[in-house]
Design an enzyme around this catalytic site. Structure first.
Site, short mmCIF file in Angstrom:
data_model
loop_
_atom_site.label_atom_id
_atom_site.label_comp_id
_atom_site.label_asym_id
_atom_site.label_seq_id
_atom_site.Cartn_x
_atom_site.Cartn_y
_atom_site.Cartn_z
N TRP A 177 0.80 -1.22 0.00
CA TRP A 177 0.00 0.00 0.00
C TRP A 177 0.84 1.27 0.00
CZ3 TRP A 177 1.62 2.66 4.17
CH2 TRP A 177 2.13 1.94 5.26
N LYS A 201 -2.18 -8.45 -7.36
CA LYS A 201 -3.04 -8.16 -6.22
C LYS A 201 -2.47 -6.94 -5.51
CE LYS A 201 -3.23 -9.08 -1.94
NZ LYS A 201 -3.92 -7.84 -1.50
N PRO A 202 -2.96 -5.74 -5.85
CA PRO A 202 -2.56 -4.57 -5.07
C PRO A 202 -3.30 -4.56 -3.74
CG PRO A 202 -4.14 -3.92 -6.76
CD PRO A 202 -3.89 -5.40 -6.93
N GLU A 274 11.12 -8.04 -1.99
CA GLU A 274 11.71 -6.91 -1.28
C GLU A 274 10.97 -6.79 0.04
OE1 GLU A 274 11.59 -2.29 -1.08
OE2 GLU A 274 12.35 -2.88 -3.05
N CYS A 308 10.25 1.52 2.54
CA CYS A 308 11.13 0.42 2.94
C CYS A 308 12.59 0.86 3.05
CB CYS A 308 11.03 -0.72 1.92
SG CYS A 308 9.41 -1.49 1.83
N GLU A 406 11.23 -2.82 12.77
CA GLU A 406 10.95 -1.81 11.76
C GLU A 406 9.73 -1.01 12.20
OE1 GLU A 406 10.70 -1.52 6.92
OE2 GLU A 406 9.73 -3.22 7.91
#
Length: 537
Positions: A177, A201-202, A274, A308, A406
């Site tokens: 997203w 698939k977004p 990723e 990221c 994270e």
């Protein structure tokens, strides 16, 4: 979307940028737009997205069942059989036409990106830049990279060897997203250039940006069925995509990435992942402090830290730490928050209540355990439901969650170091290895330090954009940050299978003309020695 608040926040918090665009989400995401884009989704259920600026429902789109995913793959396979026959140069021209359409009509997708993610308009424009660069690079380079290659055979002149690059078939792509244009269209472009179809698939919350890109690419000449879109909950739809794809690309968490890799490996199909990062920035003793402070704001707080490759750990040489932190904190406190569909804000909103909850938890726990807030530190509901101030923490140590997990938000922890060896060791003391940054006036020294850092990309005197924007070079992670690379030659060739065709002429590779096995072995031995002497590869 009007922002009529004062330019200064109460109690010395970050100022709010005055909005110059009075449109609301309803003005942009109209029923007609949603209905048009929804035609690109295979599904009969309902998936709902929300606007982070307000928390309100943004769009209702079709949701896909497992049967819908299977149907999308069937259509994609049929379309791919025809698409792979289109010459590579013609496929590349589609990307170049898309490049021009994207730049001409960027204002449309900038609105969608902002409304779906909550990011500032300038950060939304980074996505347009990145996709345009990828379209240009692969549009120009794909025909040459995919051209049949000739190799020296086992017997030069007698063995003609050709290497072909064959498309994998249908690529299953699961996009996140946080960068809904770049991580959907940007990753799909080389797959299309290589002759593949894509079932994507977004994330449901940011599907409009991906669907807009699909529509634009079809306008540029991509056959409609070559790009299929399915929507729905990740644990439901994602495994269906992975279970049917000939190759899988995924951007997201390390935990989910491991599951994707296991499933793909079990089917003996390749994958490119990723994943997470806990990226470090090093400010050396000879760094330009003012420039480094400005760069740190970009590196840490672009897209509200929901990137990221953004910086979450900052290591500063003790001799310049006080001066650097003074300038960095001042610049951070001056960051203007905003939710207008116009340029001017320095930082937008977090994307959801879940993201805000993680940021608040990390900051509050760190402070409770002894960390000091140098700037920011607070949610900002006066601006929007998911806004949080850009935050600098000092004194962060294990076992604080912000130290190792994270955060994926506008929070950075700062640490002082005495030697470069110490800085490198501490920067590398993480299972992640996605991105890093080094700041110094000595470019050669900066590159030497960069080479010692365990990260897929390292920027010298920039945070992340220099490496990421250089699309001719590969980008990806080491360790728990993923597998494979996007961008560069590998970013295209990973979507292909290498096929070798060897044509043996005149003489066979075996005894002939009455030679005994022993005589044949002697002839071949002499020939191999001669080839080495002649420096034949």
């Amino acid at each position: 979307m009007t922002d009529s608040r004062h330019s200064a926040a109460p109690s010395g918090g970050n100022p709010v940028a005055p909005g110059t665009d009075t449109r609301t989400a309803a003005d942009v995401v109209t029923p007609a737009l949603v209905a048009r884009l929804a035609r690109g989704v295979t599904g009969s259920g309902e998936a709902v997205s929300h606007a982070p600026f307000t928390g309100e429902v943004l769009a209702r789109l079709p949701a896909s069942s497992p049967e819908d995913v299977a149907a999308a793959f069937d259509r994609a396979r049929e379309a791919q059989r025809r698409w792979r026959q289109v010459p590579a140069r013609e496929r590349a021209r589609v990307l170049l036409r898309f490049h021009d359409l994207l730049l001409d009509r960027q204002y449309e997708v900038l609105d969608l990106i902002q409304l779906e993610t909550g990011k500032a308009r300038l950060h939304a424009h980074e996505e347009v830049q990145a996709v345009a660069v990828a379209a240009r690079f692969y549009g120009r380079s794909a025909p040459a990279l995919l051209r049949p290659g000739a190799h020296t055979g086992v017997l030069p002149l007698l063995t003609k060897v050709t290497e072909l690059r064959v498309p994998r078939g249908v690529v299953g792509h699961i996009a996140p997203w946080n960068y809904p244009l770049e991580l959907s269209a940007g990753d799909a472009l080389p797959a299309f250039a290589a002759g593949n179809a894509v079932v994507m698939k977004p994330d449901t919350e940011t599907a409009l940006s991906a669907l807009w890109a699909r529509e634009l690419l079809v306008e540029a000449g991509l056959p409609e069925d070559v790009w299929q879109v399915v929507l729905g909950e990740g644990p439901v739809v994602g495994p269906e995509v992975v279970a049917r794809a000939d190759y899988v690309t995924f951007t997201g968490s390390t935990r989910t990435g491991r599951e994707v890799a296991r499933t793909a490996a079990g089917r003996l199909v390749g994958s490119s992942l990723e994943l997470g990062g806990k990226n470090a920035m090093l400010v050396l003793r000879d760094a330009d402090v003012e420039r480094a402070a400005a760069g740190a704001v970009r590196a840490c707080f672009s897209s509200a830290g929901q990137l990221c490759i953004s910086i979450e750990r900052l290591y500063v040489h003790s001799s310049v730490a006080d001066r650097f932190l003074e300038r960095f904190a001042a610049r951070t406190r001056a960051v203007r928050l905003g939710r207008s569909l116009s340029y001017g804000a320095d930082m937008g909103s977090l994307a959801s209540a879940r993201q805000l909850e993680t940021v608040v938890r990390h900051v509050e726990e760190a402070v409770a355990k002894g960390a000091t807030v140098l700037a920011g530190g607070r949610p900002r509901p006066d601006v929007g439901p998911f806004f949080h101030e850009p935050t600098i923490l000092e004194g962060v140590e294990p076992p604080m969650a912000v130290c190792t997990e994270e955060t994926f938000g506008p929070v950075v922890s700062v640490h002082r170091f005495a030697t470069e060896d110490e800085a490198v060791e501490r920067a590398n003391a993480t299972p992640y290895g996605l991105n890093a940054s080094v700041w110094t006036r000595d470019g050669r020294r900066g590159r030497e330090i960069a080479a010692r850092l365990r990260a897929g990309t390292v920027n010298v005197n920039e945070g992340y954009a220099a490496a990421y924007g250089s699309a001719r070079a590969p980008m990806g992670g080491m360790g728990d940050s993923g597998l494979g690379r996007r961008h560069g030659t590998e970013g295209l060739l990973k979507y292909t299978e290498a096929q070798t065709i060897a044509h043996q002429r005149v003489l066979p590779l075996g005894p002939a003309f009455g030679l005994s096995d022993a005589a044949y072995a002697r002839v071949m031995t002499a020939g191999l020695r001669a080839l080495k002497s002649l420096r034949v590869h």
